[in-house]
Design a protein around this motif. Structure first.
Motif, PDB file in Angstrom:
ATOM      1  N   ARG A   1      88.475  40.628  33.409  1.00 41.53           N
ATOM      2  CA  ARG A   1      88.057  40.502  34.805  1.00 41.53           C
ATOM      3  C   ARG A   1      88.267  39.041  35.182  1.00 41.53           C
ATOM      4  O   ARG A   1      87.678  38.147  34.570  1.00 41.53           O
TER       5      ARG A   1
ATOM      6  N   TYR B   1      87.634  36.388  37.924  1.00 40.47           N
ATOM      7  CA  TYR B   1      86.940  35.959  39.136  1.00 40.47           C
ATOM      8  C   TYR B   1      87.663  34.724  39.666  1.00 40.47           C
ATOM      9  O   TYR B   1      88.141  33.902  38.890  1.00 40.47           O
TER      10      TYR B   1
ATOM     11  N   LEU C   1      82.139  32.381  42.890  1.00 43.71           N
ATOM     12  CA  LEU C   1      83.293  33.174  42.448  1.00 43.71           C
ATOM     13  C   LEU C   1      82.941  34.651  42.588  1.00 43.71           C
ATOM     14  O   LEU C   1      82.456  35.283  41.652  1.00 43.71           O
ATOM     15  N   GLU C   2      83.175  35.197  43.771  1.00 50.64           N
ATOM     16  CA  GLU C   2      82.787  36.585  44.050  1.00 50.64           C
ATOM     17  C   GLU C   2      83.972  37.544  44.009  1.00 50.64           C
ATOM     18  O   GLU C   2      83.815  38.711  43.685  1.00 50.64           O
ATOM     19  N   ASP C   3      85.165  37.079  44.359  1.00 51.73           N
ATOM     20  CA  ASP C   3      86.346  37.950  44.336  1.00 51.73           C
ATOM     21  C   ASP C   3      86.845  38.079  42.907  1.00 51.73           C
ATOM     22  O   ASP C   3      86.788  37.123  42.130  1.00 51.73           O
ATOM     23  N   TYR C   4      87.344  39.261  42.560  1.00 51.80           N
ATOM     24  CA  TYR C   4      87.861  39.435  41.200  1.00 51.80           C
ATOM     25  C   TYR C   4      88.934  40.529  41.150  1.00 51.80           C
ATOM     26  O   TYR C   4      89.041  41.363  42.055  1.00 51.80           O
TER      27      TYR C   4
END
Length: 198
Positions: A148, A150, A158-161
């Motif tokens: 994963r 991020y 860091l929210e998008d992944y």
């Protein structure tokens, strides 16, 4: 003393007290095999403590031999032996005159069984996060072990992944902006073991 001078004196005392009570957290913390290193503080009398926890626990435990030290590195082999898998989350905190900083998590420069091996290729507008697909977790869990990645702009959460078994390409990034990455192994959809890049 006039009311404005009293107010100014009061504010000055608060600023000085706050400056004396704050301790800057350690910077650039990296782990390579059994050695944790960090950039030392510029202030005098700063001591450091290396702590660890397993990936499924919150409580931080002091690493024996790495408590209240003046050095900017410590061998953590004794803590690694405590964990059955040998994979730990490592943190370092600073302390000065009894005031402690927040504990900052270390990141791995080189991949191992505990954290993904990560290389970056940057071009205008996109970034490729190069990851190995033949790591030990993939051999053990097959397609149930993925990475994963991020990502986000420096200073932002860091929210998008993106999830993938191998490398990940991120498109549409702003040119001239610094981005941070955190790469984590995911086994059966659960987070396990982390590497971070800035």
């Amino acid at each position: 003393m006039t009311p404005s001078m009293k107010l100014l004196t009061g504010l000055l005392i608060q600023v000085i007290a706050r400056a004396l009570s704050e301790v800057l957290p350690p910077q650039n913390i990296h782990v390579d095999k059994w050695l944790v290193t960090w950039t030392p503080a510029t202030e005098d009398d700063v001591r450091y403590t290396v702590q660890y926890n397993s990936f499924d626990e919150e409580k931080l435990i002091d690493v024996p031999g790495c408590v209240n030290i003046a050095l900017n590195s410590c061998n953590i082999a004794s803590a690694q032996a405590e964990d059955e898998q040998g994979c730990l989350r490592l943190h370092v905190r600073a302390e000065r005159r009894g005031v402690k900083s927040t504990a900052v998590e270390a990141c791995s420069r080189h991949g191992d069984d505990c954290s993904p091996e990560v290389n970056l290729i940057a071009r205008p507008g996109f970034l490729t996060v190069m990851l190995r697909s033949n790591h030990s977790l993939a051999k053990e869990h097959g397609g149930h072990a993925v990475h994963r990645v991020y990502y986000g702009k420096e200073g932002e959460p860091l929210e998008d992944y993106e999830d993938d078994e191998a490398s990940v390409s991120l498109h549409g990034l702003e040119e001239g902006v610094r981005y941070c990455m955190k790469v984590q192994y995911m086994v059966f959809g659960n987070p396990d073991r982390t590497a971070q890049l800035h």
